[in-house]
Design an enzyme around this catalytic site. Structure first.
Site, PDB file in Angstrom:
ATOM      1  N   TRP A 168      73.592 -28.079  45.859  1.00  0.00           N
ATOM      2  CA  TRP A 168      73.270 -29.053  44.811  1.00  0.00           C
ATOM      3  C   TRP A 168      74.509 -29.624  44.141  1.00  0.00           C
ATOM      4  CZ3 TRP A 168      75.868 -27.131  40.820  1.00  0.00           C
ATOM      5  CH2 TRP A 168      76.113 -25.758  40.830  1.00  0.00           C
ATOM      6  N   ASN A 169      75.680 -29.012  44.339  1.00  0.00           N
ATOM      7  CA  ASN A 169      76.799 -29.342  43.437  1.00  0.00           C
ATOM      8  C   ASN A 169      77.388 -30.731  43.693  1.00  0.00           C
ATOM      9  OD1 ASN A 169      77.807 -28.324  45.862  1.00  0.00           O
ATOM     10  ND2 ASN A 169      79.649 -27.526  44.918  1.00  0.00           N
ATOM     11  N   TYR A 170      77.407 -31.136  44.974  1.00  0.00           N
ATOM     12  CA  TYR A 170      77.751 -32.520  45.347  1.00  0.00           C
ATOM     13  C   TYR A 170      76.720 -32.931  46.378  1.00  0.00           C
ATOM     14  CZ  TYR A 170      82.222 -32.069  42.988  1.00  0.00           C
ATOM     15  OH  TYR A 170      83.191 -31.893  42.032  1.00  0.00           O
ATOM     16  N   GLY A 210      76.433 -23.810  51.206  1.00  0.00           N
ATOM     17  CA  GLY A 210      75.941 -22.967  50.121  1.00  0.00           C
ATOM     18  C   GLY A 210      76.798 -21.721  50.005  1.00  0.00           C
ATOM     19  N   TYR A 240      78.150 -17.729  50.350  1.00  0.00           N
ATOM     20  CA  TYR A 240      78.396 -16.775  51.441  1.00  0.00           C
ATOM     21  C   TYR A 240      77.154 -15.919  51.663  1.00  0.00           C
ATOM     22  CZ  TYR A 240      79.734 -12.384  53.567  1.00  0.00           C
ATOM     23  OH  TYR A 240      79.753 -11.263  54.351  1.00  0.00           O
ATOM     24  N   THR A 251      73.964 -16.470  51.240  1.00  0.00           N
ATOM     25  CA  THR A 251      72.904 -17.143  52.008  1.00  0.00           C
ATOM     26  C   THR A 251      73.394 -17.482  53.414  1.00  0.00           C
ATOM     27  OG1 THR A 251      72.186 -18.142  49.922  1.00  0.00           O
ATOM     28  CG2 THR A 251      71.207 -19.006  51.914  1.00  0.00           C
ATOM     29  N   GLY A 252      74.637 -17.925  53.516  1.00  0.00           N
ATOM     30  CA  GLY A 252      75.190 -18.269  54.831  1.00  0.00           C
ATOM     31  C   GLY A 252      75.112 -17.092  55.792  1.00  0.00           C
ATOM     32  N   GLU A 303      79.346 -24.040  55.622  1.00  0.00           N
ATOM     33  CA  GLU A 303      80.335 -24.476  54.621  1.00  0.00           C
ATOM     34  C   GLU A 303      80.049 -23.642  53.389  1.00  0.00           C
ATOM     35  OE1 GLU A 303      82.502 -27.026  54.937  1.00  0.00           O
ATOM     36  OE2 GLU A 303      81.790 -28.111  56.692  1.00  0.00           O
ATOM     37  N   CYS A 353      83.064 -26.320  45.477  1.00  0.00           N
ATOM     38  CA  CYS A 353      83.474 -25.254  46.397  1.00  0.00           C
ATOM     39  C   CYS A 353      84.990 -25.143  46.402  1.00  0.00           C
ATOM     40  CB  CYS A 353      82.955 -25.543  47.800  1.00  0.00           C
ATOM     41  SG  CYS A 353      83.369 -27.187  48.374  1.00  0.00           S
ATOM     42  N   TRP A 409      87.345 -30.436  57.353  1.00  0.00           N
ATOM     43  CA  TRP A 409      86.973 -29.603  56.219  1.00  0.00           C
ATOM     44  C   TRP A 409      86.400 -28.306  56.780  1.00  0.00           C
ATOM     45  CZ3 TRP A 409      88.344 -29.219  51.543  1.00  0.00           C
ATOM     46  CH2 TRP A 409      87.581 -28.509  50.611  1.00  0.00           C
TER      47      TRP A 409
HETATM   48  P1  NAD Z   1      72.787 -21.219  47.823  1.00  0.00           P
HETATM   49  O1  NAD Z   1      73.329 -20.376  48.929  1.00  0.00           O
HETATM   50  O2  NAD Z   1      72.096 -20.518  46.709  1.00  0.00           O
HETATM   51  O3  NAD Z   1      71.723 -22.277  48.372  1.00  0.00           O
HETATM   52  C1  NAD Z   1      72.070 -23.244  49.336  1.00  0.00           C
HETATM   53  C2  NAD Z   1      70.830 -23.718  50.068  1.00  0.00           C
HETATM   54  O4  NAD Z   1      70.287 -22.646  50.836  1.00  0.00           O
HETATM   55  C3  NAD Z   1      69.702 -24.202  49.163  1.00  0.00           C
HETATM   56  O5  NAD Z   1      69.144 -25.354  49.739  1.00  0.00           O
HETATM   57  C4  NAD Z   1      68.720 -23.045  49.200  1.00  0.00           C
HETATM   58  O6  NAD Z   1      67.393 -23.415  48.955  1.00  0.00           O
HETATM   59  C5  NAD Z   1      68.887 -22.545  50.601  1.00  0.00           C
HETATM   60  N1  NAD Z   1      68.509 -21.132  50.862  1.00  0.00           N
HETATM   61  C6  NAD Z   1      68.464 -20.100  49.982  1.00  0.00           C
HETATM   62  N2  NAD Z   1      68.138 -18.956  50.639  1.00  0.00           N
HETATM   63  C7  NAD Z   1      67.973 -19.280  51.942  1.00  0.00           C
HETATM   64  C8  NAD Z   1      67.671 -18.535  53.118  1.00  0.00           C
HETATM   65  N3  NAD Z   1      67.444 -17.208  53.078  1.00  0.00           N
HETATM   66  N4  NAD Z   1      67.621 -19.183  54.300  1.00  0.00           N
HETATM   67  C9  NAD Z   1      67.862 -20.509  54.372  1.00  0.00           C
HETATM   68  N5  NAD Z   1      68.153 -21.273  53.301  1.00  0.00           N
HETATM   69  C10 NAD Z   1      68.216 -20.663  52.094  1.00  0.00           C
HETATM   70  O7  NAD Z   1      74.004 -22.104  47.286  1.00  0.00           O
HETATM   71  P2  NAD Z   1      74.019 -23.201  46.127  1.00  0.00           P
HETATM   72  O8  NAD Z   1      73.891 -22.524  44.802  1.00  0.00           O
HETATM   73  O9  NAD Z   1      73.106 -24.304  46.437  1.00  0.00           O
HETATM   74  O10 NAD Z   1      75.502 -23.792  46.278  1.00  0.00           O
HETATM   75  C11 NAD Z   1      76.621 -23.204  45.705  1.00  0.00           C
HETATM   76  C12 NAD Z   1      77.473 -22.566  46.777  1.00  0.00           C
HETATM   77  O11 NAD Z   1      77.774 -23.514  47.789  1.00  0.00           O
HETATM   78  C13 NAD Z   1      78.816 -22.110  46.256  1.00  0.00           C
HETATM   79  O12 NAD Z   1      79.143 -20.879  46.826  1.00  0.00           O
HETATM   80  C14 NAD Z   1      79.769 -23.203  46.760  1.00  0.00           C
HETATM   81  O13 NAD Z   1      81.101 -22.808  46.865  1.00  0.00           O
HETATM   82  C15 NAD Z   1      79.158 -23.523  48.082  1.00  0.00           C
HETATM   83  N6  NAD Z   1      79.570 -24.852  48.549  1.00  0.00           N
HETATM   84  C16 NAD Z   1      80.416 -24.932  49.614  1.00  0.00           C
HETATM   85  C17 NAD Z   1      80.851 -26.172  50.059  1.00  0.00           C
HETATM   86  C18 NAD Z   1      81.812 -26.312  51.217  1.00  0.00           C
HETATM   87  O14 NAD Z   1      81.990 -27.431  51.674  1.00  0.00           O
HETATM   88  N7  NAD Z   1      82.423 -25.235  51.691  1.00  0.00           N
HETATM   89  C19 NAD Z   1      80.411 -27.325  49.409  1.00  0.00           C
HETATM   90  C20 NAD Z   1      79.546 -27.214  48.333  1.00  0.00           C
HETATM   91  C21 NAD Z   1      79.121 -25.960  47.916  1.00  0.00           C
END
Ligand code: NAD
Length: 457
Positions: free
Chosen positions: A133-135, A208, A210, A212-213, A230, A264, A427
């Protein structure tokens, strides 16, 4: 129903129907059957549609920015900046997709029979794009635009904290001629994201955290599903002793607190050479104190509310842990009173790596500044992290900066700049910051797979 809450006021702004197992399966099926035809559409048509999308984004900038600010809490000037910067990103994809996926003849032997070896790039197929959601404009488009341009179908799940902006994107893409089956928004929170990864998809591209990733990678592993991640960062900046102190302090305050630190690649920890420690900390603290915290709709606001209320607890816990272990709180330190998710602009000194503040992603308007004795100690501390997204060095001496940055294990290296992303450059994160690459020509190629043609004629 998905409830959309304004983080500045806690007011309910929308209730949206969510996807479920049936709608998800249906969308995946229709996407799968539309993909071949979309891949056969001439590239020039796909490029023309994305060009119209670019123009629409620009002409609707004010209303899109207002929606983004209302659901994420991003200060209005910064919402506008995000939309403005989309233009250069889209132009990059428009200019480079053709060359990135053009056939390559890598060997041609005349004669009878002749032998030609050719590389042809085919789309991956159906790409699940799970976003943060952040960007929301940047991180989503890094995936869906090159994916669409190279002939893939995209199932796009915006974050549950930026769904209205996600729906704006879907509406505009359909309006400019991308078929509805080819780009489909998926609405919901983590559960629907988890279900999406289990659908009949060919790749999952995730932005998102780490945590969740890693879950996504674990679900994808047995299927050998293509995964692009990412993820977060704990990005360091090092201020050398030969620097212009006010200039570096101002730049690093911007890098630490832009978007309330919810980037991020925000600066998440600062190291400063002991020789200039005192004057840097003073200048940094004063510049941070001058930031205006307030209503994100106000043109003067620098720092709005946090998008997620739960993060206030994380920030307070980091401050508490740091102070208990000996940190000195020089600015802020707690949530603001009132209904919105506001946290004070916070600076801590006398910090070290025993503290969560210096090890775990803060994702908020708080920063620790640690003094170091020399470049060697700075490099060791910059590398003492699970993450590896970006790192910055401030010094007028380019050779010194390059020497230091060559030693740092991060995907992006910044000399006298920070918190910066360019569409021309790859990136990518290392270690817990991710897998794979977006942006640059490599980030276009990420959405195709090579087919090796051996042609004897
Ligand atoms: P998040 O991991 O909470 O959620 C990201 C997405 O994953 C959301 O759409 C969410 O609904 C979904 N999700 C949640 N659980 C899931 C699952 N078990 N399986 C599949 N999808 C699931 O992250 P966030 O709060 O949305 O974003 C913030 C994070 O993102 C920070 O850690 C930030 O550093 C990172 N980020 C990284 C980059 C990059 O380019 N490296 C860019 C922006 C944000």
């Amino acid at each position: 129903m998905l409830r959309v809450i304004n983080p500045a006021t806690q007011d309910l702004i929308a209730e949206l129907p969510e996807d479920n197992a049936q709608t998800l399966a249906q969308k995946t099926r229709t996407g799968r059957s539309a993909q071949r035809e979309w891949a056969r559409t001439p590239l020039s048509d796909r490029l023309a549609a994305v060009r119209r999308f670019r123009d629409l984004l620009q002409s609707r900038r004010e209303s899109l920015a207002a929606t983004l600010t209302s659901e994420v809490g991003k200060p209005i000037r910064q919402s506008r900046n995000e939309l403005n910067a989309m233009q250069a990103r889209i132009d990059f994809f428009l200019e480079h997709t053709g060359e990135a996926i053009e056939d390559e003849v890598v060997h041609l032997a005349p004669g009878s029979p002749s032998m030609e070896e050719r590389i042809h790039f085919e789309p991956l197929g159906v790409v699940a794009n799970i976003s943060a959601w952040n960007y929301p404009y940047f991180v989503g488009s890094n995936v869906y635009l090159p994916a669409l341009l190279t002939g893939n179908v995209v199932l796009y799940k915006p974050s549950e904290f930026a769904t209205l902006s996600g729906l704006d994107v879907a509406g505009m893409l359909h309006e400019v001629g991308i078929p509805r089956e080819v780009f489909q928004p998926i609405i919901g929170a983590g559960e629907i994201g988890r279900a999406l990864v289990q659908e009949d998809i060919d790749a999952v591209c995730f932005t998102g955290s780490y945590a969740t990733g890693r879950k996504i990678a674990e679900v994808a592993a047995p299927r050998l599903l293509r995964v692009q991640l990412e993820l977060g960062g704990k990005d360091p900046a090092y201020v050398c002793d030969d620097v212009d102190v006010p200039g570096a302090a101002a730049a690093l305050v911007e890098g630490s607190f832009y978007n309330a630190g919810q980037s991020c690649c925000a600066v998440e920890r600062v190291y400063v050479h002991r020789r200039i420690g005192k004057s840097f900390i003073e200048a940094f603290t004063e510049a941070a104190r001058a930031l205006v915290v307030g209503d994100p709709r106000d043109e003067r606001t620098d720092i709005g509310p946090l998008a997620r209320r739960a993060q206030l607890d994380v920030l307070e816990a980091q401050v508490g842990d740091a102070v208990t272990k000996g940190a000195r709180l020089v600015l802020g330190g707690k949530r603001c009173s009132g209904r919105g998710n506001y946290f004070e602009t916070t600076v801590l000194t006398n910090v070290d790596h025993r503290m969560a503040l210096m090890r775990e992603e803060s994702f908020g308007p708080i920063i620790g500044v640690q003094e170091v004795s020399d470049d060697k100690e700075a490099v060791a501390l910059m590398n003492d992290t699970d993450y590896g997204l970006t790192a910055a060095v401030y010094t007028p001496d380019r050779a010194r900066a390059e020497r230091i940055l060559a030693e740092v294990n991060a995907g992006s290296a910044y000399w006298n700049c920070c918190d910066r992303v360019s569409p021309r450059l790859p990136w990518s994160g290392r270690k817990h910051s991710g897998l794979g690459t977006t942006l640059s020509v490599a980030g276009i190629r990420a959405f195709v797979q090579p087919k090796a043609w051996h042609l004897r004629g």
